[in-house]
Structure formats: structure tokens, C-alpha cells
Motif scaffolding. Structure first.
Motif, PDB file in Angstrom:
ATOM      1  N   PHE A   1      -7.787   2.568  -0.536  1.00 44.58           N
ATOM      2  CA  PHE A   1      -8.054   1.384  -1.357  1.00 44.58           C
ATOM      3  C   PHE A   1      -9.180   0.561  -0.728  1.00 44.58           C
ATOM      4  O   PHE A   1      -9.168   0.305   0.474  1.00 44.58           O
ATOM      5  CB  PHE A   1      -6.767   0.573  -1.488  1.00 44.58           C
ATOM      6  CG  PHE A   1      -6.951  -0.824  -2.005  1.00 44.58           C
ATOM      7  CD1 PHE A   1      -7.507  -1.047  -3.248  1.00 44.58           C
ATOM      8  CD2 PHE A   1      -6.554  -1.915  -1.242  1.00 44.58           C
ATOM      9  CE1 PHE A   1      -7.677  -2.341  -3.722  1.00 44.58           C
ATOM     10  CE2 PHE A   1      -6.712  -3.213  -1.714  1.00 44.58           C
ATOM     11  CZ  PHE A   1      -7.270  -3.421  -2.954  1.00 44.58           C
ATOM     12  N   SER A   2     -10.167   0.169  -1.561  1.00 43.74           N
ATOM     13  CA  SER A   2     -11.315  -0.581  -1.043  1.00 43.74           C
ATOM     14  C   SER A   2     -11.466  -1.902  -1.784  1.00 43.74           C
ATOM     15  O   SER A   2     -11.308  -1.953  -3.002  1.00 43.74           O
ATOM     16  CB  SER A   2     -12.603   0.226  -1.213  1.00 43.74           C
ATOM     17  OG  SER A   2     -12.455   1.466  -0.565  1.00 43.74           O
ATOM     18  N   PHE A   3     -11.787  -2.933  -1.041  1.00 44.04           N
ATOM     19  CA  PHE A   3     -11.885  -4.259  -1.655  1.00 44.04           C
ATOM     20  C   PHE A   3     -12.737  -5.179  -0.782  1.00 44.04           C
ATOM     21  O   PHE A   3     -12.665  -5.121   0.444  1.00 44.04           O
ATOM     22  CB  PHE A   3     -10.474  -4.842  -1.810  1.00 44.04           C
ATOM     23  CG  PHE A   3     -10.417  -6.145  -2.564  1.00 44.04           C
ATOM     24  CD1 PHE A   3     -10.840  -6.236  -3.874  1.00 44.04           C
ATOM     25  CD2 PHE A   3      -9.914  -7.291  -1.954  1.00 44.04           C
ATOM     26  CE1 PHE A   3     -10.772  -7.436  -4.564  1.00 44.04           C
ATOM     27  CE2 PHE A   3      -9.843  -8.492  -2.644  1.00 44.04           C
ATOM     28  CZ  PHE A   3     -10.265  -8.569  -3.951  1.00 44.04           C
ATOM     29  N   GLN A   4     -13.563  -5.979  -1.440  1.00 41.58           N
ATOM     30  CA  GLN A   4     -14.413  -6.947  -0.733  1.00 41.58           C
ATOM     31  C   GLN A   4     -14.111  -8.347  -1.234  1.00 41.58           C
ATOM     32  O   GLN A   4     -13.736  -8.522  -2.387  1.00 41.58           O
ATOM     33  CB  GLN A   4     -15.895  -6.657  -1.014  1.00 41.58           C
ATOM     34  CG  GLN A   4     -16.430  -5.402  -0.368  1.00 41.58           C
ATOM     35  CD  GLN A   4     -16.512  -5.501   1.156  1.00 41.58           C
ATOM     36  OE1 GLN A   4     -16.265  -6.549   1.735  1.00 41.58           O
ATOM     37  NE2 GLN A   4     -16.838  -4.395   1.803  1.00 41.58           N
ATOM     38  N   ILE A   5     -14.284  -9.335  -0.359  1.00 37.98           N
ATOM     39  CA  ILE A   5     -14.105 -10.722  -0.799  1.00 37.98           C
ATOM     40  C   ILE A   5     -15.348 -11.525  -0.436  1.00 37.98           C
ATOM     41  O   ILE A   5     -15.855 -11.424   0.674  1.00 37.98           O
ATOM     42  CB  ILE A   5     -12.864 -11.377  -0.152  1.00 37.98           C
ATOM     43  CG1 ILE A   5     -11.581 -10.656  -0.563  1.00 37.98           C
ATOM     44  CG2 ILE A   5     -12.773 -12.856  -0.533  1.00 37.98           C
ATOM     45  CD1 ILE A   5     -10.315 -11.211   0.060  1.00 37.98           C
ATOM     46  N   GLU A   6     -15.815 -12.316  -1.383  1.00 35.69           N
ATOM     47  CA  GLU A   6     -16.988 -13.154  -1.143  1.00 35.69           C
ATOM     48  C   GLU A   6     -16.630 -14.627  -1.353  1.00 35.69           C
ATOM     49  O   GLU A   6     -15.863 -14.955  -2.253  1.00 35.69           O
ATOM     50  CB  GLU A   6     -18.096 -12.734  -2.135  1.00 35.69           C
ATOM     51  CG  GLU A   6     -19.468 -13.210  -1.752  1.00 35.69           C
ATOM     52  CD  GLU A   6     -20.512 -12.820  -2.805  1.00 35.69           C
ATOM     53  OE1 GLU A   6     -21.268 -13.697  -3.207  1.00 35.69           O
ATOM     54  OE2 GLU A   6     -20.538 -11.636  -3.230  1.00 35.69           O
TER      55      GLU A   6
ATOM     56  N   TYR B   1      -4.955  -4.736  -5.107  1.00 30.00           N
ATOM     57  CA  TYR B   1      -4.404  -3.389  -5.136  1.00 30.00           C
ATOM     58  C   TYR B   1      -3.611  -3.166  -6.421  1.00 30.00           C
ATOM     59  O   TYR B   1      -3.753  -2.127  -7.095  1.00 30.00           O
ATOM     60  CB  TYR B   1      -3.525  -3.172  -3.902  1.00 30.00           C
ATOM     61  CG  TYR B   1      -2.784  -1.861  -3.899  1.00 30.00           C
ATOM     62  CD1 TYR B   1      -3.464  -0.662  -3.684  1.00 30.00           C
ATOM     63  CD2 TYR B   1      -1.407  -1.822  -4.117  1.00 30.00           C
ATOM     64  CE1 TYR B   1      -2.780   0.550  -3.683  1.00 30.00           C
ATOM     65  CE2 TYR B   1      -0.718  -0.615  -4.117  1.00 30.00           C
ATOM     66  CZ  TYR B   1      -1.409   0.571  -3.908  1.00 30.00           C
ATOM     67  OH  TYR B   1      -0.744   1.762  -3.915  1.00 30.00           O
ATOM     68  N   ALA B   2      -2.792  -4.157  -6.784  1.00 28.58           N
ATOM     69  CA  ALA B   2      -1.947  -4.016  -7.969  1.00 28.58           C
ATOM     70  C   ALA B   2      -2.775  -3.927  -9.244  1.00 28.58           C
ATOM     71  O   ALA B   2      -2.445  -3.187 -10.163  1.00 28.58           O
ATOM     72  CB  ALA B   2      -0.977  -5.195  -8.052  1.00 28.58           C
TER      73      ALA B   2
ATOM     74  N   LEU C   1       0.818  -1.214   0.000  1.00 22.65           N
ATOM     75  CA  LEU C   1       0.000   0.000   0.000  1.00 22.65           C
ATOM     76  C   LEU C   1       0.851   1.264   0.000  1.00 22.65           C
ATOM     77  O   LEU C   1       0.376   2.337  -0.355  1.00 22.65           O
ATOM     78  CB  LEU C   1      -0.971  -0.006   1.192  1.00 22.65           C
ATOM     79  CG  LEU C   1      -2.079  -1.075   1.161  1.00 22.65           C
ATOM     80  CD1 LEU C   1      -2.910  -1.036   2.428  1.00 22.65           C
ATOM     81  CD2 LEU C   1      -2.969  -0.930  -0.068  1.00 22.65           C
ATOM     82  N   ARG C   2       2.115   1.142   0.399  1.00 23.66           N
ATOM     83  CA  ARG C   2       3.012   2.302   0.340  1.00 23.66           C
ATOM     84  C   ARG C   2       3.663   2.420  -1.038  1.00 23.66           C
ATOM     85  O   ARG C   2       4.316   3.397  -1.344  1.00 23.66           O
ATOM     86  CB  ARG C   2       4.100   2.179   1.415  1.00 23.66           C
ATOM     87  CG  ARG C   2       3.569   2.330   2.848  1.00 23.66           C
ATOM     88  CD  ARG C   2       4.713   2.491   3.859  1.00 23.66           C
ATOM     89  NE  ARG C   2       5.610   1.356   3.883  1.00 23.66           N
ATOM     90  CZ  ARG C   2       5.468   0.304   4.711  1.00 23.66           C
ATOM     91  NH1 ARG C   2       4.471   0.259   5.567  1.00 23.66           N
ATOM     92  NH2 ARG C   2       6.330  -0.688   4.680  1.00 23.66           N
ATOM     93  N   MET C   3       3.526   1.369  -1.861  1.00 27.24           N
ATOM     94  CA  MET C   3       4.102   1.391  -3.216  1.00 27.24           C
ATOM     95  C   MET C   3       2.994   1.758  -4.212  1.00 27.24           C
ATOM     96  O   MET C   3       1.819   1.722  -3.873  1.00 27.24           O
ATOM     97  CB  MET C   3       4.651  -0.003  -3.581  1.00 27.24           C
ATOM     98  CG  MET C   3       5.776  -0.488  -2.681  1.00 27.24           C
ATOM     99  SD  MET C   3       5.989  -2.295  -2.683  1.00 27.24           S
ATOM    100  CE  MET C   3       6.717  -2.587  -4.272  1.00 27.24           C
ATOM    101  N   SER C   4       3.396   2.052  -5.457  1.00 30.14           N
ATOM    102  CA  SER C   4       2.371   2.236  -6.491  1.00 30.14           C
ATOM    103  C   SER C   4       1.995   0.857  -7.007  1.00 30.14           C
ATOM    104  O   SER C   4       2.799  -0.078  -6.920  1.00 30.14           O
ATOM    105  CB  SER C   4       2.916   3.095  -7.630  1.00 30.14           C
ATOM    106  OG  SER C   4       3.843   2.340  -8.392  1.00 30.14           O
TER     107      SER C   4
END
Lengths: 149, 643
Positions: B288-293, B244-245, B167-170
């Protein structure tokens, strides 16, 4: 049954890709997928019954007939095969008097052959309901079944 | 909470646990442990501790991979290293607790070894044992060591620091790091992971999906099950990094329904992640937002194929489609989608935690890093291992696996499951990497490794694999639906002693057609077991066809059982146990098998006492023995005297 179904279906309202999870939940609640349940699911998801059957029959998990009290599944995965699982299956068939895919007349047992539970290191493996039994032999399989009679 | 705060708290708790004065007991309760009886052991421990009023900390851990020695119990006493005990039964628990926890006798006779820095005289170090020494455990780094149901134990052992770093990287830098590691897809095909991510990242569109393929359908493989049950966060952290990537917003884990414990642990892990804001909106304050199902499979091997898997998530029949378009362009719900397998994701989290260069220092030039393998079949030490790429098959089977059960002769190792091949003894020096295995006619596959010995018939094994792929063929394309059926028919008649003179050539021709024209990986690889067995074990096919004989004495239609009159002492055990009453005899009478009644189940051979060894199995021809029971002529105990 109708009430149970309504309750299950309600939680999937408006969800895309809901058919498989709905079938799973209904089977979990009823033990199998009776024709009436299929009709109701189809109606709820706005699909034709044949579409629902098309999906349900594609996957090995779904049953369309009443199942026995205990499900006996004998693994026929590669490791089990190499370690003689065919003989275990034959012994269980003889013991229960039914073939894979069948249910005993008294609805006590349903038998299935399954390819791999992932307990290969303990092959051959048999699963009764949710309990995995490893390192099976014909004698151990018979004794295990006796515990469920 | 920031990640720094979560980390600090996790470390504090972990250290307090390490310095605890109370004894700590760990029970391996992954599915394989349970199959061996771990839950009964756990219950016995509970009972004994409360009976003796001992205050101890009991932790259920996953699988360290020594499945042959299940159930496993580890014990830590204050200021002592962790001792791992194997083959523990509920009956020996009271004695073990008495001896070690109360009397300080570590019971070296029952211990496998110690874990950790310090050692105990007379006990080997667990990780110095032949099964563990050659291993490099990256994706399995925490398996069997930490509590899989406690996210803080994962964090205390370096967990989620890879995500924090990412998260600190691009996103581009993260992809570069994965490229640098040389990681290739561990599901079997071996496509470079970084490159795959880049395709998906560059695909236009705001909505992107990410999938973890946990539909481990290969019979004989259990790497993913074990990893998910033992360290789910290692996989989930990898998914977050990937999301994220790539710029994905929604993730799915597609796990087969045959793995209920893995599903349960994943659901629990997801809940804990959400509590620590490692999931959902604005993860760790990064924006950054992300969900897992979770999606549970419903029992279809073909759903391991990526396009079929996505159809299944969409609630349809899991049938593959042709590519292009590739999922990176048009995948789930028609959006760009990236799909990687469980083990790949667990490697991703390790790579971000420790660096791409570090990961690339393991393995070979083209196959970097490590690979897990599930060792099963006729091998002494069955279990789950992780080895650097490039290690030889022989080292895996003999050094790590301890060779063949019962001193039998090695015949073949099957890699890649029903898509792979059967390699002979002459290939034991082959290095395990993507290219070498493919060249030998097999594939790396997801990591199933089943060992066959002289009692395994290679034609029957090819028939077995074909019966599996044939049953699992979705039926969409003709080469797979009809081709595998026809190949299976030929294999069935060969194993039944009805093979025809040109059957081998027919099989080879059909195999080539199916391989080159089937729609998806299932069909394209289904002929591999047939082609490799023909390539390396052609003589076995020829013996079946020309001599109507099975050299391994495995094909039921080609074998018969007999009772030798000069060995049988008329003990009656076989008569009693024969399930079809095909044996006749009497006290002090030589028993006889009625060949027309015999179903060739082999029970008589199993139960005939070793001191008589009167039952034999033959193939090709018959033995001349009496057809009616005759009196035993030899004096009692003759066999014992000569043995």
C-alpha cells in the motif's frame, strides 16, 4: 526583488494548485504583495493578473501595501469578545493611532483584527509578530506594545 | 524495518526513559501554554538546572487541557509518580527545583496532582480532579503526556498498531470496523464516517484523494489546534487507515495559517513517518502506497466547508459549490475524495487500535463515543476536554468547568460557534448529542463551547456572530451575501437603540429565507445564533427596542458612566487613566465625566478602587449628578468604614 521571486517561483514549476502557496511564499519573503510581484507570478503561472488578484484578495492573509515592522493582531473571536476584546482593540487603536488594516506612518506597527487564534482559554488574546499574549487587559496591552517601540 | 521491530525499539527506549535515574521535567508548550508564558518558564528551568549542575531530561509536551492553570510543569523523580504543577512562573522555578528535586519536598501547595499508578500522600491524583474525572480521553489520549515531536513515544504508547492491524485486514473489513464503532463526523455535521468511506471506496476511478480538514475557523474553538500540537501522529495514523480503506493515493492536510505551531509539528511528524516507512511507497511492506502533503489555509472561514476547501487546495478562490455531485464522486481535481476533520481521524486510529465495539461502548445510542470541547468564556476552568456523548451541558459547565467566573449568574452557553446557537439555563439538563442539540436550535459543531454570564448581552452576541459570518460570506449566493448583511443591519440598529417595532419579526423571516436557500453550510447555519437568541432571550430584544435599554449593560450606545458624588473621594486615578480626558476633577474634588466626550471605554470603572466603587454604568435614562467638580463632602475613609 526580481531575483528573490525567480528563486521562489522556480520551486513551484509545473505544480498544480500552486497559486496560493506561491502567494504565501512571496509575501513571506517581501512582507507584502507588490504589484510587480503579482505581474511576475501571473506570468509564471500562465494566469491573468486579474485571476491572481481575484484569488489573493479573497483570502484575508494577503497584503498589498508595505507593512509595519511589527504586526499587532488583536483577537476578536467569541471567547475574546465575551471577555471584552473590543475594549482591548479600542485601546490598541488609541495607543498606536491607527485603525485595523492600517500601518503607522513610521512603518513601526500594522494593526489587524483577527477572529480567533485558538488560544480562547486565555482570552482576551493579542498577537505581536509571532508571540501570543494571553489574559490581556488594557494596561497589559499598553505595556506589551511598549516593549516593541 | 518491520512494524514489529519499530515497536520493539520504541518500547525499549520508552522503558529506559521510565526507569531513568535522572529527574524528568515536562513543560506544556502548546500555543496556550506559550500564551501564558511557558517559554519563559522553560528558559528558567534550563538556567536553574545548569546553575546547579543538575542532569535532568527536559521534554516539551503538548496540552493536557487544563488551560486555566497554564503554564503547567510536570516533574518525575526516580521511583516517584509524575507530579503536575499549575500556574508556574519563571520566578518560582528556583524554589521548586530546590524544594522538590533537591530536598524531596513535593510542594503540595503548588501541585495540582499526580499522574500515574502511584500516589504521594497529601496530593490528589490529577485524573481524579473534578475537571478530569468525568472525561474519557480517546482522541486526546496522549495529549500533554508524550513528546509530540518524537514518533517513537507515540509508537510506544500503542501508536501505529491500528495501522498495522488495518493492513492485515481487507479495506472492506476496516470500513466495517468503523461502521461498528458508530463514529460520526466530528467536524460538526455528524455524518456516519464508515458510510462516507464506503461511498468513496465504491466510486469508480483509480486516483482518489483523502483530506484532513484542519481549517478550524470557528472563533472560540481550539480542539484541532491543541490535538495537532500535542499528538499529531494520532491524526496521521487515522489518515493512513482511511486511505487504505478507501484506496486513496494522495492525502492533504489543510491547516489554517493562524496555527503555525500545529503546522510545524505536522511537518516534523510527516518527516519522521517517512523515515520509518510509514509513508510513501509500499508502506510497512504491505504493498500500500500513500503520500501526504501540507496545505496552509490563507484566512477564509468558508474554506472549512468541504467543497470550498477543495477549491482552495486547487489554488482558486475558496468558494463552495452546490452538491451533488458529492466529493465522494467528484471532489478534488474532479476525482473521488474523502474529507474528515482532525478529531475524526484521531478517533479512527484509536478505533483500529482498540476495536469498534470498545468505541461504541461509550456515548448514546445514536451518538457513539466521545467528543472534545473547548471550554472558554466566563467559565472558571477554561480548557480542552473530552467527554462521552450524552453528558449534560450542566455537568460540563459546572462539574468540569467549575461554574461561572466571579460567582456571576450563568446566562447562556454557545455551542457550534457562528453556526450554532445560544442555549439558556433551562437547557442545562440537555444531553450533548447530535440530535438533542439540533432539536434545541443549536448544533454540535466542531466543539467550541463559550459560556456567557449576566454581563453578556444576547442581542450584541447575535450581532457579533452575524458580523463574523457576514464578513466571511464568500458572496457567491444572494441569500447569504445580501441576507446576512440585512440581518446584521437590523441587529446593529437594535443594539444602537434604534430598533423598530417589527424588527424581531423581520429578523425571523429573513432568517428562515437564508436558512432554507443559502448555497452552503455557512449561510444555512448563519441565522442560528439569531434564531436561538430570539427564541430564548426575546425579552432582551424587546427591552432594547421598546425601552432603548441594554439590560446586560453591554451595548455601548445604550450605556453611560457616572461618578457618584457620595462615593468619590477625589483620588484622581480615573482622571489620570481616562484615555480621552473626559474626566475633570482635582484633589478632594468629586470627579465628573463629560458625557459628550466619553467614549464609554469603561476604563474609569475598571480603575476606580474597590473601596470607593464610585463609578457606575447605567442604561436607559440618566443619573442626576453635578456637572462640575464639587468638593468632597464625606470624610476620608468613610467607604472603608462602611465596607
Amino acid at each position: 526583488m526580481h531575483e528573490k521571486l525567480t528563486q521562489i517561483l522556480a520551486s513551484y514549476s509545473g505544480q498544480r494548485g500552486a497559486l496560493v502557496p506561491v502567494l504565501q511564499k512571496v509575501q513571506e519573503a517581501l512582507g507584502y504583495l507588490p504589484a510587480e510581484a503579482i505581474s511576475e507570478i501571473a506570468l509564471f503561472l500562465r494566469l491573468s493578473e486579474s485571476e491572481v488578484y481575484g484569488v489573493a484578495t479573497f483570502y484575508a492573509q494577503f497584503r498589498f501595501e508595505r507593512q509595519g515592522e511589527h504586526s499587532v493582531r488583536v483577537c476578536q473571536g467569541t471567547a475574546c469578545h465575551v471577555r471584552g476584546s473590543r475594549r482591548i482593540l479600542e485601546a490598541v487603536q488609541r495607543e498606536l493611532g491607527i485603525q485595523p488594516g492600517e500601518t503607522s506612518e513610521d512603518y513601526k506597527f500594522s494593526l489587524e483584527r483577527v477572529a480567533c487564534f485558538g488560544s480562547c482559554a486565555l482570552a482576551p488574546v493579542m498577537v505581536v509578530d509571532k508571540t501570543v499574549y494571553g489574559r490581556m487587559s488594557i494596561t497589559k496591552a499598553r505595556k506589551t506594545l511598549d516593549e516593541y517601540r | 524495518m518491520t512494524f514489529g521491530e519499530i515497536h520493539k525499539q520504541a518500547i525499549l527506549e520508552w522503558e529506559a526513559l521510565q526507569n531513568s535515574e535522572k529527574p524528568r521535567i515536562f513543560v506544556g508548550t502548546a500555543t496556550c501554554g506559550r500564551a501564558a508564558g511557558a517559554m519563559a518558564v522553560l528558559e528558567a528551568i534550563d538556567k536553574e538546572l545548569s546553575r546547579r549542575n543538575i542532569d535532568a531530561i527536559i521534554t516539551q509536551v503538548g496540552c493536557i487541557g487544563l488551560c486555566y492553570a497554564e503554564p503547567l510543569v510536570d516533574i518525575i523523580k526516580a521511583n516517584r509518580p509524575r507530579i503536575c504543577y499549575g500556574g508556574v512562573s519563571p520566578e518560582i522555578i528556583p524554589q521548586l527545583i530546590e524544594d522538590y528535586i533537591i530536598s524531596d519536598n513535593p510542594r503540595p501547595d503548588m501541585a495540582l496532582g499526580t499522574i500515574g499508578e502511584y500516589s504521594i500522600d497529601g496530593l490528589p491524583k490529577l485524573f481524579e480532579l473534578p475537571m478530569l474525572r468525568p472525561q474519557v480521553r480517546i482522541s486526546l489520549r496522549n495529549c500533554g503526556l508524550i513528546d509530540p515531536e518524537d514518533i517513537k513515544q507515540y509508537v510506544a504508547n500503542g501508536g501505529y498498531s491500528g495501522l498495522a492491524k488495518a493492513l492485515r485486514m481487507s479495506p472492506e473489513e476496516v470500513i466495517e470496523e468503523i461502521k461498528k464503532s458508530g463514529l460520526r463526523g466530528r467536524g460538526g455535521a455528524g455524518f456516519p464516517t464508515g458510510q462516507k468511506w464506503e461511498f468513496c471506496r465504491r466510486s469508480p476511478g483509480k486516483e482518489k484523494y483523502l483530506i484532513c480538514n484542519a481549517d478550524e475557523g470557528d472563533p472560540g474553538a481550539f480542539m484541532d489546534r491543541s490535538l495537532l500540537e500535542s499528538d499529531p501522529h494520532a491524526v496521521l495514523e487515522g489518515m493512513l487507515i482511511g486511505a487504505y480503506a478507501i484506496g486513496a493515493t494522495q492525502g492533504y492536510i489543510y491547516c489554517r495559517a493562524e496555527y503555525p505551531l500545529a503546522i510545524e509539528r505536522l511537518k516534523m511528524a510527516l518527516k519522521q513517518m517517512a523515515e520509518y516507512r510509514l509513508l510513501g511507497d509500499n508502506m510497512l511492506g504491505s504493498g500500500f502506497s500513500f503520500q501526504i502533503e501540507m496545505k496552509e489555509g490563507a484566512g477564509a472561514f468558508v474554506c472549512g466547508e468541504e467543497t470550498a476547501l477543495m477549491m482552495s487546495i486547487e489554488g482558486k478562490r475558496g468558494m463552495p459549490r452546490s452538491r451533488p455531485p458529492f466529493p465522494a464522486v467528484s471532489g478534488l481535481w474532479g476525482k473521488p475524495t474523502n474529507i474528515n476533520n482532525v478529531e475524526t481521524w484521531a478517533n479512527v486510529s484509536a478505533i483500529l487500535q482498540r476495536g469498534g465495539d470498545w468505541y461504541a461502548s461509550f456515548g448514546t445510542e445514536k451518538s457513539k463515543g466521545t467528543k472534545t470541547f473547548a471550554l472558554a468564556g466566563k467559565i472558571v476552568r477554561t480548557g480542552l476536554i473530552e467527554v462521552p456523548m450524552g453528558i449534560s451541558l450542566g455537568d460540563i459547565i459546572y462539574e468540569i468547568g467549575g461554574g461561572i467566573v466571579g460567582g456571576k449568574r450563568f446566562k447562556s452557553v454557545l455551542t457550534g460557534g457562528p453556526s450554532g446557537g445560544c442555549l439558556p439555563a433551562s437547557m442545562l439538563d440537555l444531553p450533548v448529542d447530535y440530535e438533542s442539540l439540533t432539536q434545541a436550535g443549536s448544533i454540535m459543531g466542531s466543539g467550541g463551547m463559550v459560556v456567557a454570564d449576566e454581563d453578556t448581552c444576547m442581542v450584541d452576541l447575535a450581532r457579533y456572530f452575524l458580523s463574523f459570518t457576514q464578513a466571511e460570506s464568500c458572496g457567491k449566493c444572494v441569500p447569504c451575501r445580501v441576507g446576512t448583511r440585512h440581518m446584521l443591519n437590523i441587529l446593529e440598529r437594535i443594539t444602537q437603540g434604534e430598533g423598530q417595532s417589527r424588527d424581531i419579526e423581520r429578523l425571523e423571516r429573513l432568517a428562515q429565507v437564508v436558512k432554507s436557500t443559502a448555497l452552503c453550510g455557512l449561510g444555512q447555519t448563519a441565522p442560528n445564533p439569531v434564531l436561538t437568541t430570539i427564541r430564548y432571550f426575546r425579552d432582551e430584544y424587546e427591552t432594547h427596542i421598546n425601552e432603548r435599554r441594554c439590560p446586560a449593560l453591554a451595548c455601548t450606545a445604550l450605556i453611560s458612566y457616572y461618578i457618584l458624588p457620595d462615593k468619590c473621594e477625589g483620588c484622581g486615578i480615573c482622571l489620570r487613566d481616562c484615555p480621552v480626558s473626559a474626566i475633570s476633577g482635582g484633589k478632594r474634588m468629586v470627579h465628573v465625566i463629560d458625557q459628550s466626550q466619553c467614549t464609554k471605554c469603561g476604563t474609569c470603572l475598571d480603575v476606580c478602587p474597590d473601596r470607593f466603587s464610585a463609578v457606575v454604568k447605567v442604561s436607559g435614562g440618566t443619573l442626576t449628578v453635578p456637572t462640575e467638580p464639587t468638593p468632597v463632602t464625606k470624610s476620608k475613609g468613610d467607604n472603608r468604614a462602611s465596607a
